[in-house]
Design a protein around this motif. Structure first.
Motif, PDB file in Angstrom:
ATOM      1  N   VAL A 193       0.837  -1.205   0.000  1.00  0.00           N
ATOM      2  CA  VAL A 193       0.000   0.000   0.000  1.00  0.00           C
ATOM      3  C   VAL A 193       0.869   1.251   0.000  1.00  0.00           C
ATOM      4  O   VAL A 193       0.588   2.219  -0.735  1.00  0.00           O
ATOM      5  N   ASP A 194       1.924   1.267   0.801  1.00  0.00           N
ATOM      6  CA  ASP A 194       2.812   2.430   0.851  1.00  0.00           C
ATOM      7  C   ASP A 194       3.464   2.693  -0.505  1.00  0.00           C
ATOM      8  O   ASP A 194       3.600   3.850  -0.923  1.00  0.00           O
ATOM      9  N   ARG A 195       3.869   1.637  -1.193  1.00  0.00           N
ATOM     10  CA  ARG A 195       4.496   1.817  -2.505  1.00  0.00           C
ATOM     11  C   ARG A 195       3.509   2.376  -3.514  1.00  0.00           C
ATOM     12  O   ARG A 195       3.826   3.270  -4.300  1.00  0.00           O
ATOM     13  N   VAL A 196       2.291   1.857  -3.496  1.00  0.00           N
ATOM     14  CA  VAL A 196       1.268   2.365  -4.419  1.00  0.00           C
ATOM     15  C   VAL A 196       0.937   3.809  -4.078  1.00  0.00           C
ATOM     16  O   VAL A 196       0.800   4.663  -4.969  1.00  0.00           O
ATOM     17  N   ARG A 197       0.839   4.116  -2.789  1.00  0.00           N
ATOM     18  CA  ARG A 197       0.528   5.487  -2.375  1.00  0.00           C
ATOM     19  C   ARG A 197       1.624   6.461  -2.840  1.00  0.00           C
ATOM     20  O   ARG A 197       1.325   7.564  -3.313  1.00  0.00           O
ATOM     21  N   ALA A 198       2.864   6.051  -2.720  1.00  0.00           N
ATOM     22  CA  ALA A 198       3.970   6.918  -3.155  1.00  0.00           C
ATOM     23  C   ALA A 198       3.908   7.185  -4.652  1.00  0.00           C
ATOM     24  O   ALA A 198       4.124   8.320  -5.110  1.00  0.00           O
ATOM     25  N   LEU A 199       3.589   6.161  -5.419  1.00  0.00           N
ATOM     26  CA  LEU A 199       3.489   6.336  -6.869  1.00  0.00           C
ATOM     27  C   LEU A 199       2.313   7.226  -7.234  1.00  0.00           C
ATOM     28  O   LEU A 199       2.427   8.106  -8.094  1.00  0.00           O
ATOM     29  N   ALA A 200       1.171   7.011  -6.594  1.00  0.00           N
ATOM     30  CA  ALA A 200       0.001   7.855  -6.866  1.00  0.00           C
ATOM     31  C   ALA A 200       0.278   9.297  -6.480  1.00  0.00           C
ATOM     32  O   ALA A 200      -0.106  10.232  -7.190  1.00  0.00           O
TER      33      ALA A 200
END
Length: 439
Positions: A193-200
């Protein structure tokens, strides 16, 4: 051959540095390899590695290994002063073969390629991938199957792949990849989730979750959460993410939560690529697959009912050992019965050490002919899919000038100045059998 292993053994390249000192990462095979190559290139730059060519190899077919060896020899002629590094699944499975090539300076195993300072070593460094549990590499912005699409001028990523799983616990009789990747390992949900949030947050328009056996995600984590649970968690906790997509998945492992998310979540893209491999029950049994023909057909019907705008793709192997003409005809018929849109076709390639390599083999000319016929069936399936798109209003992510990808993964051609990373709305006016035209 699930998850990331859906891609054909075609190479892509990532370069960094000046022409005389650049580091070039040459990638063979799957989306997971492409994702990891981005991380390898970033590590090489951070550690000051110069004048090197790194080959991130694939072992899914003999052709992929042949292409890697050919590329190594070509690079040695083109850049005689560069260090040549070989890593990836083929290097893990048969390090001695690459170490014996006089052109190669370093062979790194799959578990070793992520280690700090690994690219500066020499010799052979290949550990026991079954015993190692490496952390997933950082997500990379690899877009497309052959090469990365250009990023928008403001530096945002058009699409990024996030590795959430690696390795495989299954032992299909044709597949050598578990011996190159090890057993299944899941990225913890909060990390994903953190990785996806950073990309978004950085403006990424679409994130693709990838892995070797994607639908096994969570089985080794506390409480054994499912892939559907992770998908819903990402959509709930990262509302700023416009589009979430899944790479190839195993038809035998789609959980109820994932089916529910497919049906109700518009930000989960209506496209699934299924690892099927055959449409004949006897061949599926001899492959040691965990689904039957009837179960696969029932799944495709259920998916289409749950999400009428969904487009389905599938992997198939042509000419598996003992495959009769009648068995092959069952696979051809399956393509139409399941209303598939996209096919990845692999001519069977015997991999040393696998049970299928010891089975009675189909003659090479027959394998080649069946692969051609199955690809023709795939072309016809794509044309039928494109026929159904004509007149529809679609939303599409611009990948490069004049080219976009619809939510169902249909490739679109358009005129206008929409920049990569933009989402456009348009009406499909026609197609050429491979690409839809929009206005």
């Amino acid at each position: 051959m699930t998850g990331a292993r859906a891609s054909s053994p075609l190479l892509s390249k990532v370069r960094a540095g000046s022409p005389r000192s650049e580091v070039e990462v040459v990638t063979f095979g799957c989306r997971l390899n492409a994702c990891e190559s981005e991380a390898i290139a970033a590590r090489a730059a951070a550690e000051g590695v110069e004048n090197a060519v790194i080959f991130n190899t694939c072992a899914v077919t003999g052709e992929a290994v042949r292409q890697a060896r050919q590329a190594i020899r070509k690079a040695a002629r083109a850049r005689p002063d560069a260090r040549l590094v070989v890593t990836g699944c083929a290097a893990q499975i048969d390090p001695a073969a690459f170490a014996a090539m006089g052109e190669v300076d370093l062979v790194l195993g799959v578990a070793d390629k992520a280690a700090p300072g690994a690219l500066a070593r020499s010799g052979v460094h290949v550990g026991d991938v079954m015993a190692h549990r490496p952390a997933a590499l950082a997500p990379g912005p690899a877009v497309g199957r052959r090469a990365r699409a250009p990023e928008p001028a403001d530096g945002r990523r058009v699409r990024a792949y996030v590795e959430i799983q690696n390795g495989c616990d299954h032992r299909c009789t044709f597949c050598v990849i578990p011996f190159g990747r090890g057993n299944s390992r899941s990225t913890p949900a909060e990390t994903a989730v953190d990785r996806v949030r950073a990309l978004a947050g950085a403006g990424c328009a679409e994130v693709v979750l990838t892995g070797v056996d994607l639908t096994s995600w969570g089985a080794d984590l506390p409480g054994a959460p499912t892939l559907g649970h992770l998908v819903q968690l990402i959509l709930d906790q990262v509302p700023e993410l416009p589009r979430l997509r899944l790479s190839s998945i195993d038809a035998a492992e789609i959980d109820a939560e994932l089916l529910a998310a497919v049906a109700r979540e518009p930000r989960l893209m209506p496209h699934l690529h299924l690892s099927l491999q055959s449409g004949d029950d006897l061949i599926l049994k001899r492959m040691k697959r965990r689904h039957s023909r009837g179960q696969a057909l029932a799944l495709t019907a259920r998916l289409s009912a749950a999400r009428p705008d969904i487009a389905l793709g599938a992997d198939f192997i042509a000419g598996f050992p003992t495959e009769s003409e009648a068995a092959f005809e069952n696979t051809l018929a399956f393509v139409e019965e399941a209303v598939l849109a996209f096919l990845h076709v692999f001519p069977y390639s015997p991999r040393p050490g696998t049970p299928a390599a010891r089975m009675p083999q189909v003659p090479g000319a027959v394998v080649k002919d069946r692969a051609a016929r199955l690809r023709a069936a795939g072309d016809a399936a794509l044309a039928r899919h494109l026929d159904r798109q004509v007149g529809r209003r679609v939303r599409a992510l611009v990948e490069r000038p004049g080219q976009a990808r619809a939510e169902d993964y249909t490739q679109l051609a358009f005129t206008g100045d929409a920049a990569p990373g933009a989402v456009i709305a348009a009406t499909v006016t026609g197609h050429d059998g491979r690409v839809a035209f929009v206005a």
